[in-house]
Write a protein that holds these residues in place. Structure first.
Motif, PDB file in Angstrom:
ATOM      1  N   TYR A  33      34.003 -24.629 -34.378  1.00 12.92           N
ATOM      2  CA  TYR A  33      33.233 -23.499 -34.411  1.00 12.92           C
ATOM      3  C   TYR A  33      33.428 -22.579 -35.737  1.00 12.92           C
ATOM      4  CZ  TYR A  33      33.979 -23.734 -29.149  1.00 12.92           C
ATOM      5  OH  TYR A  33      34.115 -23.943 -27.776  1.00 12.92           O
ATOM      6  N   LEU A  97      34.779 -29.627 -23.405  1.00  8.81           N
ATOM      7  CA  LEU A  97      34.386 -28.697 -22.366  1.00  8.81           C
ATOM      8  C   LEU A  97      33.791 -29.659 -21.401  1.00  8.81           C
ATOM      9  CD1 LEU A  97      32.227 -26.385 -24.530  1.00  8.81           C
ATOM     10  CD2 LEU A  97      34.528 -26.070 -23.982  1.00  8.81           C
ATOM     11  N   ARG A  98      33.669 -30.838 -21.336  1.00  6.71           N
ATOM     12  CA  ARG A  98      33.457 -31.558 -20.017  1.00  6.71           C
ATOM     13  C   ARG A  98      34.591 -31.824 -19.136  1.00  6.71           C
ATOM     14  NH1 ARG A  98      30.222 -35.749 -23.844  1.00  6.71           N
ATOM     15  NH2 ARG A  98      32.106 -35.099 -24.785  1.00  6.71           N
ATOM     16  N   SER A 100      37.665 -30.158 -19.635  1.00  6.78           N
ATOM     17  CA  SER A 100      38.571 -28.741 -19.562  1.00  6.78           C
ATOM     18  C   SER A 100      37.618 -27.784 -18.508  1.00  6.78           C
ATOM     19  CB  SER A 100      39.144 -28.060 -21.013  1.00  6.78           C
ATOM     20  OG  SER A 100      39.638 -26.926 -20.936  1.00  6.78           O
ATOM     21  N   SER A 101      38.431 -26.880 -18.199  1.00  5.26           N
ATOM     22  CA  SER A 101      37.731 -25.993 -17.041  1.00  5.26           C
ATOM     23  C   SER A 101      37.730 -24.641 -17.933  1.00  5.26           C
ATOM     24  CB  SER A 101      38.737 -25.910 -15.557  1.00  5.26           C
ATOM     25  OG  SER A 101      39.902 -25.178 -16.166  1.00  5.26           O
ATOM     26  N   TYR A 102      38.112 -24.733 -19.101  1.00  2.00           N
ATOM     27  CA  TYR A 102      38.069 -23.421 -19.748  1.00  2.00           C
ATOM     28  C   TYR A 102      37.864 -23.603 -21.091  1.00  2.00           C
ATOM     29  CZ  TYR A 102      43.067 -24.013 -20.640  1.00  2.00           C
ATOM     30  OH  TYR A 102      44.289 -24.352 -20.779  1.00  2.00           O
ATOM     31  N   ASN A 103      37.632 -22.609 -21.951  1.00  2.00           N
ATOM     32  CA  ASN A 103      37.161 -22.729 -23.254  1.00  2.00           C
ATOM     33  C   ASN A 103      38.302 -21.909 -24.359  1.00  2.00           C
ATOM     34  OD1 ASN A 103      35.735 -23.221 -25.610  1.00  2.00           O
ATOM     35  ND2 ASN A 103      34.281 -21.523 -25.310  1.00  2.00           N
ATOM     36  N   GLU A 104      39.692 -22.068 -24.050  1.00  2.00           N
ATOM     37  CA  GLU A 104      40.386 -21.489 -25.051  1.00  2.00           C
ATOM     38  C   GLU A 104      40.394 -22.118 -26.598  1.00  2.00           C
ATOM     39  OE1 GLU A 104      44.483 -22.152 -24.389  1.00  2.00           O
ATOM     40  OE2 GLU A 104      45.235 -20.261 -25.462  1.00  2.00           O
ATOM     41  N   GLN A 105      40.098 -21.076 -27.366  1.00  2.00           N
ATOM     42  CA  GLN A 105      39.575 -21.450 -28.691  1.00  2.00           C
ATOM     43  C   GLN A 105      40.944 -21.349 -29.754  1.00  2.00           C
ATOM     44  OE1 GLN A 105      35.898 -19.897 -30.195  1.00  2.00           O
ATOM     45  NE2 GLN A 105      34.772 -20.436 -28.319  1.00  2.00           N
ATOM     46  N   PHE A 106      41.131 -22.202 -30.675  1.00  2.00           N
ATOM     47  CA  PHE A 106      42.412 -22.058 -31.516  1.00  2.00           C
ATOM     48  C   PHE A 106      41.711 -21.912 -32.651  1.00  2.00           C
ATOM     49  CE2 PHE A 106      45.535 -23.224 -28.358  1.00  2.00           C
ATOM     50  CZ  PHE A 106      44.921 -23.998 -27.573  1.00  2.00           C
TER      51      PHE A 106
END
Lengths: 116, 112
Positions: A33, A97-98, A100-106
């Motif tokens: 991102y 994202l396919r 992982s159940s979540y979208n923690e961004q680093f």
């Protein structure tokens, strides 16, 4: 340590002079991102890559472009910087994202852009 | 359109006091994140909350999520100066779109 790296940390450019910011990651994350953050504001998403698929936000100006030549690297090109583009630019990554159940961004450390 | 609102936006408090930051959001989501940002620095992930009733604690910070009320709280216990920073909550749009919606941020200033 696995991490997100941004170069340069500080960039000064002149009005209208193209500039490229770079981001690399050793996390092997599929998603990358680019955010723009102005003083005292929340980060604003410009676009993101899901693997090689590019997703542009509707309100991202055409002046902003991005490239992702491989999984590890992503570039932000500002074709003709204006005074209003002075900001902190943050790169972030997240897992597939396919899977992982979540979208923690680093987040990387950011590049502070000054436009003279 | 999903909106995320934090309250308060600025908080000045004495060391040793307790306080709570609120994060309200406008649509269904069961995934919420808290980040910390020091002045001039990037965002650091603090908590990932993934279900109704989730509670996470790290040191003097505790975060909780109530998906029915569409509310998350970040509670500060016995604040110390090192906690001075801006705290953002962010909500995950359902459907794995990859997009987080951030709140405006709460700037916390802890005074000795």
């Amino acid at each position: 340590d696995a991490m997100v790296i941004q170069n340069p940390r500080y960039q000064v450019t002149q009005f209208g002079k193209p500039v490229t910011l770079s981001c690399s990651q050793t996390l092997n994350h599929n998603v990358m991102y680019w955010y723009q953050q102005k003083s005292s504001q929340a980060p604003k998403l410009l676009f993101h890559y899901y693997d090689k698929d590019f997703n542009n936000e509707a309100d991202t100006p055409d002046n902003f472009q991005s490239r992702r030549p491989n999984t590890s690297f992503c570039f932000l090109d500002i074709r003709s910087p204006g005074l209003g583009d002075a900001a902190m630019y943050l790169c972030a990554t997240s897992r597939d994202l396919r899977l992982s159940s979540y979208n923690e961004q680093f987040f990387g450390p950011g590049t502070r852009l000054t436009v003279l | 359109e999903l909106k995320v609102e934090q309250n308060p936006l600025f908080l000045s408090m004495q060391e040793g006091k307790n306080y709570t930051i609120y994060c309200n959001y406008s649509t269904t989501s069961d995934r919420l994140y808290w980040y910390r940002q020091d002045p001039g620095k990037s965002l650091e992930s603090l908590f990932v909350l993934l279900s109704n009733g989730a509670v996470k604690q790290e040191g003097r910070l505790m975060a909780s999520l109530d998906t029915k009320a569409r509310l998350s709280t970040l509670h500060i216990t016995a604040a110390v100066h090192d906690l001075s920073a801006t705290y953002f909550c962010a909500v995950d749009i359902m459907g794995n779109t990859g997009k987080l919606i951030f709140g405006q941020g709460t700037t916390l200033q802890v005074k000795p």
